[in-house]
Motif scaffolding. Structure first.
Motif, PDB file in Angstrom:
ATOM      1  N   GLY A 112       0.799  -1.151   0.095  1.00  0.00           N
ATOM      2  CA  GLY A 112      -0.034  -0.017  -0.023  1.00  0.00           C
ATOM      3  C   GLY A 112       0.816   1.299  -0.106  1.00  0.00           C
ATOM      4  N   GLN A 113       0.368   2.194   0.768  1.00  0.00           N
ATOM      5  CA  GLN A 113       0.849   3.608   0.808  1.00  0.00           C
ATOM      6  C   GLN A 113       2.564   3.481   1.248  1.00  0.00           C
ATOM      7  OE1 GLN A 113      -0.379   6.388  -0.715  1.00  0.00           O
ATOM      8  NE2 GLN A 113       1.565   7.248  -0.370  1.00  0.00           N
ATOM      9  N   PRO A 114       2.979   2.638   2.232  1.00  0.00           N
ATOM     10  CA  PRO A 114       4.145   2.678   2.719  1.00  0.00           C
ATOM     11  C   PRO A 114       5.271   2.248   1.485  1.00  0.00           C
ATOM     12  CG  PRO A 114       3.002   1.751   4.332  1.00  0.00           C
ATOM     13  CD  PRO A 114       1.898   1.959   3.170  1.00  0.00           C
ATOM     14  N   LEU A 115       4.853   1.180   0.784  1.00  0.00           N
ATOM     15  CA  LEU A 115       5.795   0.950  -0.653  1.00  0.00           C
ATOM     16  C   LEU A 115       5.684   2.094  -1.482  1.00  0.00           C
ATOM     17  CD1 LEU A 115       7.322  -1.120  -1.989  1.00  0.00           C
ATOM     18  CD2 LEU A 115       5.251  -1.991  -3.264  1.00  0.00           C
ATOM     19  N   ALA A 116       4.492   2.888  -1.695  1.00  0.00           N
ATOM     20  CA  ALA A 116       4.578   3.690  -2.748  1.00  0.00           C
ATOM     21  C   ALA A 116       5.486   4.947  -2.171  1.00  0.00           C
ATOM     22  CB  ALA A 116       3.268   4.412  -2.973  1.00  0.00           C
ATOM     23  N   ILE A 132      18.170   3.067   7.083  1.00  0.00           N
ATOM     24  CA  ILE A 132      16.959   3.776   7.259  1.00  0.00           C
ATOM     25  C   ILE A 132      15.684   2.966   7.653  1.00  0.00           C
ATOM     26  CG2 ILE A 132      15.125   5.304   5.994  1.00  0.00           C
ATOM     27  CD1 ILE A 132      17.246   6.173   4.068  1.00  0.00           C
ATOM     28  N   GLY A 133      15.158   3.074   8.867  1.00  0.00           N
ATOM     29  CA  GLY A 133      14.228   2.305   9.481  1.00  0.00           C
ATOM     30  C   GLY A 133      12.913   3.022   9.312  1.00  0.00           C
ATOM     31  N   LEU A 134      11.818   2.385   9.002  1.00  0.00           N
ATOM     32  CA  LEU A 134      10.341   2.696   9.137  1.00  0.00           C
ATOM     33  C   LEU A 134       9.692   1.887  10.024  1.00  0.00           C
ATOM     34  CD1 LEU A 134       7.792   4.315   8.151  1.00  0.00           C
ATOM     35  CD2 LEU A 134       7.456   2.538   6.396  1.00  0.00           C
ATOM     36  N   ILE A 135       8.951   2.357  11.136  1.00  0.00           N
ATOM     37  CA  ILE A 135       8.548   1.665  12.282  1.00  0.00           C
ATOM     38  C   ILE A 135       7.093   1.104  11.753  1.00  0.00           C
ATOM     39  CG2 ILE A 135       7.478   1.423  14.409  1.00  0.00           C
ATOM     40  CD1 ILE A 135       9.351   3.741  15.262  1.00  0.00           C
ATOM     41  N   ASP A 165       6.748   7.373  10.322  1.00  0.00           N
ATOM     42  CA  ASP A 165       5.782   8.076   9.175  1.00  0.00           C
ATOM     43  C   ASP A 165       6.429   7.677   7.821  1.00  0.00           C
ATOM     44  OD1 ASP A 165       3.917   9.381   7.770  1.00  0.00           O
ATOM     45  OD2 ASP A 165       4.082  11.167   8.656  1.00  0.00           O
ATOM     46  N   ALA A 166       5.468   6.991   6.978  1.00  0.00           N
ATOM     47  CA  ALA A 166       6.212   6.814   5.703  1.00  0.00           C
ATOM     48  C   ALA A 166       6.265   7.885   4.853  1.00  0.00           C
ATOM     49  CB  ALA A 166       5.209   5.819   5.075  1.00  0.00           C
ATOM     50  N   ALA A 167       5.505   9.050   5.202  1.00  0.00           N
ATOM     51  CA  ALA A 167       5.440  10.308   4.432  1.00  0.00           C
ATOM     52  C   ALA A 167       6.846  11.143   4.665  1.00  0.00           C
ATOM     53  CB  ALA A 167       4.200  11.271   4.956  1.00  0.00           C
ATOM     54  N   GLU A 168       7.385  10.619   5.807  1.00  0.00           N
ATOM     55  CA  GLU A 168       8.904  11.323   6.019  1.00  0.00           C
ATOM     56  C   GLU A 168       9.918  10.550   5.173  1.00  0.00           C
ATOM     57  OE1 GLU A 168       9.319  13.709   7.891  1.00  0.00           O
ATOM     58  OE2 GLU A 168       7.334  13.967   8.498  1.00  0.00           O
TER      59      GLU A 168
END
Length: 457
Positions: free
Chosen positions: A52-56, A176-179, A206-209
């Motif tokens: 979903g959005q995290p991959l985008a 780089i880590g996304l929780i 936050d994936a937007a970051e």
């Protein structure tokens, strides 16, 4: 690479004693990656938790990273990684795969990123192993690995030993880590990454970051030319700074009449970049000569670049200049719009007295033929107390005549200028002035010889 050029030029190499000229300071900086080619492998998590959005958002951040490296290597987003650097893409879920080799084509790199789909678990060890295999051990390029992940290890061997082996081969590892939904072991990221952790690990919930994190990481890897730049200029005591123009980058401030400070936050971060500062300098000394403009100029930045500037000199010509009369004071007036004429009373104008010219004739008596005469004229002015004040002296040569006998010689038009501001006679302008004139004369030529001495001139 840092600062690639530093220069200082002046607009004139010769000025009058109170002359002015323009000084231009200039700097150019470029990212370090331009001079030090680097091979970079993007290691991208495509496990199912990123669907979903995290991959985008991850794809957007990775492509921003590719664009920034593209620009940093050759100062242009031209679709090619330049200056000898290369980039590759490795992705991982249950297992890892090399989606590209080390290449320079931006389009191919982005296509590999866009082709990723999310599914499966998270095998960090295989990801480190596949990424390490992309590097050529015989290449002199610097080696950088950028690991992105959103979760804990769920498949494969323990990744820490594989990451340690990569670091032992000289590979610099950034994480780089996304929780994500299944959590994130930040301690593990710190263990995998090259020390210090503060500059090699970034984590966000936050994936937007992600785009901002990838962009910051690209700047760190390319190593900006210079940041936190401070230049302080002090001109020599013979000069003063009259004005400082706005620089093309940063801010400049006059500290006092002889010094200024120029601050630049960053220069050459993503591409080769130049900055310039102009300021005006005026000579205030009294001596002629060739003079260095600056007494000192210091440079510092966060990266520790060593920078030196040329030391221009200007030739100053200080002639004796006298301005005997001041300019008259102007009277301000205004002509209203749409008026064809205006009448203005400008008041009184005083007639300036320039003084008087004394012209005298004198007759020298009994000048014998063949004899030149030295004549001196001395003029004085007498004040109300009878004291004499010098007003001038002239010495001149009267040529010999060839008349058969001695005769009188009339000398005409011996002139003296008598300025009005030297009057000591008293009274208003144009009142009588008491003067005394004296003339001295003697023969220059003579046949007299003292004790038969021979004179040699």
């Amino acid at each position: 690479m840092g600062i690639t050029n530093s220069n200082k030029v002046i607009s004139a190499d010769r000025i009058a004693c109170d002359g002015a000229f323009r000084v231009t300071l200039a700097l150019t900086a470029a990212p370090d990656i331009v001079a030090n080619p680097t091979d970079i492998v993007l290691v991208l998590d495509r496990s199912g938790s990123l669907a979903g959005q995290p991959l985008a958002d991850m794809k957007l951040g990775a492509k921003t990273f590719i664009d920034l490296i593209d620009e940093a290597t050759d100062s242009a987003k031209d679709g090619q990684i330049g200056s000898g650097s290369r980039m590759g893409v490795v992705s991982f879920a249950n297992t890892a795969a090399a989606d590209t080799q080390l290449i320079t084509s931006v389009d191919e790199l982005k296509a590999a990123v866009d082709g990723l789909t999310a599914s499966g678990g998270t095998n960090h060890a295989d990801a480190f192993a596949k990424a390490t295999q992309l590097f050529d051990p015989n290449s002199s390029n610097a080696k950088v690995m950028v690991m992105f992940t959103d979760g804990n290890t769920t498949a494969g061997a323990p990744p820490a030993p594989v990451a340690a082996a990569a670091r032992a081969q000289g590979i610099i590892i950034y994480c780089i880590g996304l929780i994500g939904t299944d959590g994130l072991d930040v301690t593990a990221l710190n263990n995998w990454a090259t020390d210090p952790d503060a500059s090699h690990v970034a984590v966000t919930p936050d994936a937007a970051e992600l785009e901002a994190l990838f962009a910051e990481l690209a700047a760190n890897i390319s190593k900006p030319g210079a940041t936190d730049i401070t230049i302080q200029e002090v001109v020599n005591p013979d000069f003063v700074i009259t004005s400082v123009l706005s620089p093309t980058k940063g801010t400049a401030t006059m500290l006092d009449a002889r010094s200024l400070r120029w601050d630049i936050l960053e220069l050459g971060v993503t591409a080769s970049e130049s900055a310039a500062l102009e300021f005006l300098v005026r000579h205030v000394g009294q001596q002629s000569g060739t003079k260095l403009v600056n007494q000192s100029i210091t440079y510092s930045d966060r990266e520790g670049n060593l920078v030196s500037f040329p030391k221009p000199a200007v030739t100053v010509e200080c002639e004796i200049v006298v301005h005997p009369e001041p300019c008259p004071q102007p009277v301000e007036l205004t002509v209203e719009g749409c008026r064809d004429s205006v009448l203005v009373d400008l008041g009184d104008v005083e007639l300036a007295s320039q003084g008087r010219i004394i012209q005298m004739d004198v007759t020298i008596k009994n000048v014998c033929p063949g004899k030149r005469v030295a004549l001196a004229a001395i003029l004085t002015e007498v004040d109300q107390n009878g004291m004499e004040h010098q007003r001038g002296m002239k010495a001149m040569t009267i040529p010999a005549h060839d008349s058969p006998t001695c005769r009188d010689v009339l000398v005409k038009c011996v002139k003296f200028v008598l300025p009005e501001d030297l009057s000591v006679s008293g009274g208003a302008m144009c009142s009588p002035r008491k003067l005394k004139a004296r003339f001295l004369a003697n023969n220059i030529d003579t046949d007299y010889r003292c004790c038969e001495s021979v004179f040699t001139l």
